[in-house]
Design a protein around this motif. Structure first.
Motif, PDB file in Angstrom:
ATOM      1  N   THR A  66     -44.568 -12.846  16.282  1.00 18.76           N
ATOM      2  CA  THR A  66     -44.022 -12.635  17.624  1.00 18.76           C
ATOM      3  C   THR A  66     -42.980 -11.516  17.597  1.00 18.76           C
ATOM      4  N   LEU A  67     -42.692 -11.008  16.404  1.00 19.94           N
ATOM      5  CA  LEU A  67     -41.672  -9.978  16.254  1.00 19.94           C
ATOM      6  C   LEU A  67     -42.237  -8.564  16.343  1.00 19.94           C
ATOM      7  N   LEU A  68     -43.484  -8.378  15.938  1.00 17.42           N
ATOM      8  CA  LEU A  68     -44.087  -7.047  15.978  1.00 17.42           C
ATOM      9  C   LEU A  68     -44.394  -6.663  17.417  1.00 17.42           C
ATOM     10  N   THR A  69     -44.037  -5.447  17.783  1.00 16.96           N
ATOM     11  CA  THR A  69     -44.308  -4.973  19.147  1.00 16.96           C
ATOM     12  C   THR A  69     -45.186  -3.737  19.157  1.00 16.96           C
ATOM     13  N   ASP A  70     -44.902  -2.765  18.278  1.00 16.47           N
ATOM     14  CA  ASP A  70     -45.646  -1.508  18.266  1.00 16.47           C
ATOM     15  C   ASP A  70     -46.683  -1.435  17.159  1.00 16.47           C
ATOM     16  N   SER A  71     -46.476  -2.148  16.080  1.00 17.53           N
ATOM     17  CA  SER A  71     -47.370  -2.078  14.925  1.00 17.53           C
ATOM     18  C   SER A  71     -48.435  -3.163  15.003  1.00 17.53           C
ATOM     19  N   PRO A  72     -49.636  -2.866  14.480  1.00 15.62           N
ATOM     20  CA  PRO A  72     -50.665  -3.901  14.453  1.00 15.62           C
ATOM     21  C   PRO A  72     -50.394  -4.961  13.381  1.00 15.62           C
ATOM     22  N   ALA A  73     -49.763  -4.544  12.271  1.00 16.15           N
ATOM     23  CA  ALA A  73     -49.518  -5.480  11.176  1.00 16.15           C
ATOM     24  C   ALA A  73     -48.397  -4.959  10.285  1.00 16.15           C
ATOM     25  N   ALA A  74     -47.808  -5.875   9.513  1.00 14.74           N
ATOM     26  CA  ALA A  74     -46.767  -5.512   8.548  1.00 14.74           C
ATOM     27  C   ALA A  74     -46.776  -6.519   7.411  1.00 14.74           C
ATOM     28  N   LEU A  75     -46.455  -6.043   6.213  1.00 19.93           N
ATOM     29  CA  LEU A  75     -46.282  -6.922   5.068  1.00 19.93           C
ATOM     30  C   LEU A  75     -44.804  -7.243   4.955  1.00 19.93           C
ATOM     31  N   VAL A  76     -44.483  -8.525   4.904  1.00 15.35           N
ATOM     32  CA  VAL A  76     -43.088  -8.954   4.837  1.00 15.35           C
ATOM     33  C   VAL A  76     -42.914  -9.930   3.682  1.00 15.35           C
ATOM     34  N   GLN A  77     -41.683 -10.065   3.253  1.00 20.24           N
ATOM     35  CA  GLN A  77     -41.341 -11.006   2.199  1.00 20.24           C
ATOM     36  C   GLN A  77     -40.836 -12.300   2.807  1.00 20.24           C
ATOM     37  N   GLY A  78     -40.992 -13.385   2.066  1.00 19.84           N
ATOM     38  CA  GLY A  78     -40.446 -14.659   2.482  1.00 19.84           C
ATOM     39  C   GLY A  78     -38.930 -14.629   2.410  1.00 19.84           C
ATOM     40  N   ALA A  79     -38.317 -15.753   2.693  1.00 18.85           N
ATOM     41  CA  ALA A  79     -36.861 -15.842   2.743  1.00 18.85           C
ATOM     42  C   ALA A  79     -36.201 -15.425   1.429  1.00 18.85           C
ATOM     43  N   TYR A  80     -36.855 -15.711   0.303  1.00 21.67           N
ATOM     44  CA  TYR A  80     -36.266 -15.396  -0.994  1.00 21.67           C
ATOM     45  C   TYR A  80     -37.078 -14.336  -1.736  1.00 21.67           C
ATOM     46  N   GLY A  81     -37.816 -13.530  -1.006  1.00 25.69           N
ATOM     47  CA  GLY A  81     -38.671 -12.511  -1.594  1.00 25.69           C
ATOM     48  C   GLY A  81     -37.893 -11.312  -2.097  1.00 25.69           C
ATOM     49  N   VAL A  82     -38.553 -10.545  -2.934  1.00 22.70           N
ATOM     50  CA  VAL A  82     -37.973  -9.339  -3.517  1.00 22.70           C
ATOM     51  C   VAL A  82     -38.599  -8.133  -2.826  1.00 22.70           C
ATOM     52  N   SER A  83     -37.792  -7.159  -2.471  1.00 26.08           N
ATOM     53  CA  SER A  83     -38.281  -5.981  -1.764  1.00 26.08           C
ATOM     54  C   SER A  83     -39.248  -5.186  -2.640  1.00 26.08           C
ATOM     55  N   PRO A  84     -40.098  -4.360  -2.005  1.00 26.90           N
ATOM     56  CA  PRO A  84     -41.019  -3.535  -2.794  1.00 26.90           C
ATOM     57  C   PRO A  84     -40.300  -2.611  -3.777  1.00 26.90           C
ATOM     58  N   THR A  85     -39.162  -2.088  -3.377  1.00 26.63           N
ATOM     59  CA  THR A  85     -38.393  -1.212  -4.262  1.00 26.63           C
ATOM     60  C   THR A  85     -37.912  -1.976  -5.486  1.00 26.63           C
ATOM     61  N   MET A  86     -37.410  -3.180  -5.276  1.00 27.84           N
ATOM     62  CA  MET A  86     -36.937  -4.003  -6.393  1.00 27.84           C
ATOM     63  C   MET A  86     -38.106  -4.401  -7.299  1.00 27.84           C
ATOM     64  N   GLN A  87     -39.277  -4.650  -6.715  1.00 29.58           N
ATOM     65  CA  GLN A  87     -40.448  -4.974  -7.524  1.00 29.58           C
ATOM     66  C   GLN A  87     -40.813  -3.805  -8.442  1.00 29.58           C
ATOM     67  N   ARG A  88     -40.769  -2.567  -7.921  1.00 29.90           N
ATOM     68  CA  ARG A  88     -41.064  -1.391  -8.740  1.00 29.90           C
ATOM     69  C   ARG A  88     -40.031  -1.248  -9.868  1.00 29.90           C
ATOM     70  N   TYR A  89     -38.763  -1.506  -9.541  1.00 27.95           N
ATOM     71  CA  TYR A  89     -37.694  -1.425 -10.545  1.00 27.95           C
ATOM     72  C   TYR A  89     -37.915  -2.470 -11.644  1.00 27.95           C
ATOM     73  N   MET A  90     -38.237  -3.694 -11.253  1.00 28.43           N
ATOM     74  CA  MET A  90     -38.452  -4.761 -12.228  1.00 28.43           C
ATOM     75  C   MET A  90     -39.669  -4.471 -13.108  1.00 28.43           C
ATOM     76  N   LYS A  91     -40.711  -3.896 -12.516  1.00 28.70           N
ATOM     77  CA  LYS A  91     -41.896  -3.536 -13.289  1.00 28.70           C
ATOM     78  C   LYS A  91     -41.553  -2.450 -14.300  1.00 28.70           C
ATOM     79  N   ALA A  92     -40.790  -1.443 -13.863  1.00 29.06           N
ATOM     80  CA  ALA A  92     -40.382  -0.369 -14.776  1.00 29.06           C
ATOM     81  C   ALA A  92     -39.537  -0.922 -15.917  1.00 29.06           C
ATOM     82  N   GLN A  93     -38.653  -1.847 -15.626  1.00 28.19           N
ATOM     83  CA  GLN A  93     -37.810  -2.453 -16.668  1.00 28.19           C
ATOM     84  C   GLN A  93     -38.663  -3.240 -17.654  1.00 28.19           C
TER      85      GLN A  93
END
Length: 94
Positions: free
Chosen positions: A6-33
């Motif tokens: 009910t939050l999306l207005t202009d976009s058809p879809a979006a990938l979001v994280q749950g309440a305790y999810g890790v952002s895509p940037t943090m996921q890339r950092y953790m993978k690199a580490q």
């Protein structure tokens, strides 16, 4: 997992994280580490994104029509994957 948003207005879809999810940037950092520490970089399914769709968007409505007509067609599957890929890229995933 897919949910109707009910939050999306202009976009058809979006990938979001749950309440305790890790952002895509943090996921890339953790993978690199992990790779730098000698690991294989596989973080598993520790943090799965949720695909939120906007049922009022014309693209989602077109996809719904295509699924009702022939959900097994290659065109329908390609259209769904395109919507997912665009949502993934605009949400910061690779």
């Amino acid at each position: 997992k897919v949910t109707v948003s009910t939050l999306l207005t202009d976009s058809p879809a979006a990938l979001v994280q749950g309440a305790y999810g890790v952002s895509p940037t943090m996921q890339r950092y953790m993978k690199a580490q992990s790779v730098a520490s000698g690991g294989d970089g596989n973080l598993g399914a520790m943090n799965q994104a949720i695909l939120e769709i906007n049922p009022k968007h014309p693209i989602v409505q077109d996809l719904e029509r295509m699924v009702r007509t022939d959900k097994e067609s290659k065109e329908t599957k390609n259209f769904a994957m395109l919507m997912y890929d665009v949502a993934s890229m605009t949400s910061g995933y690779e």
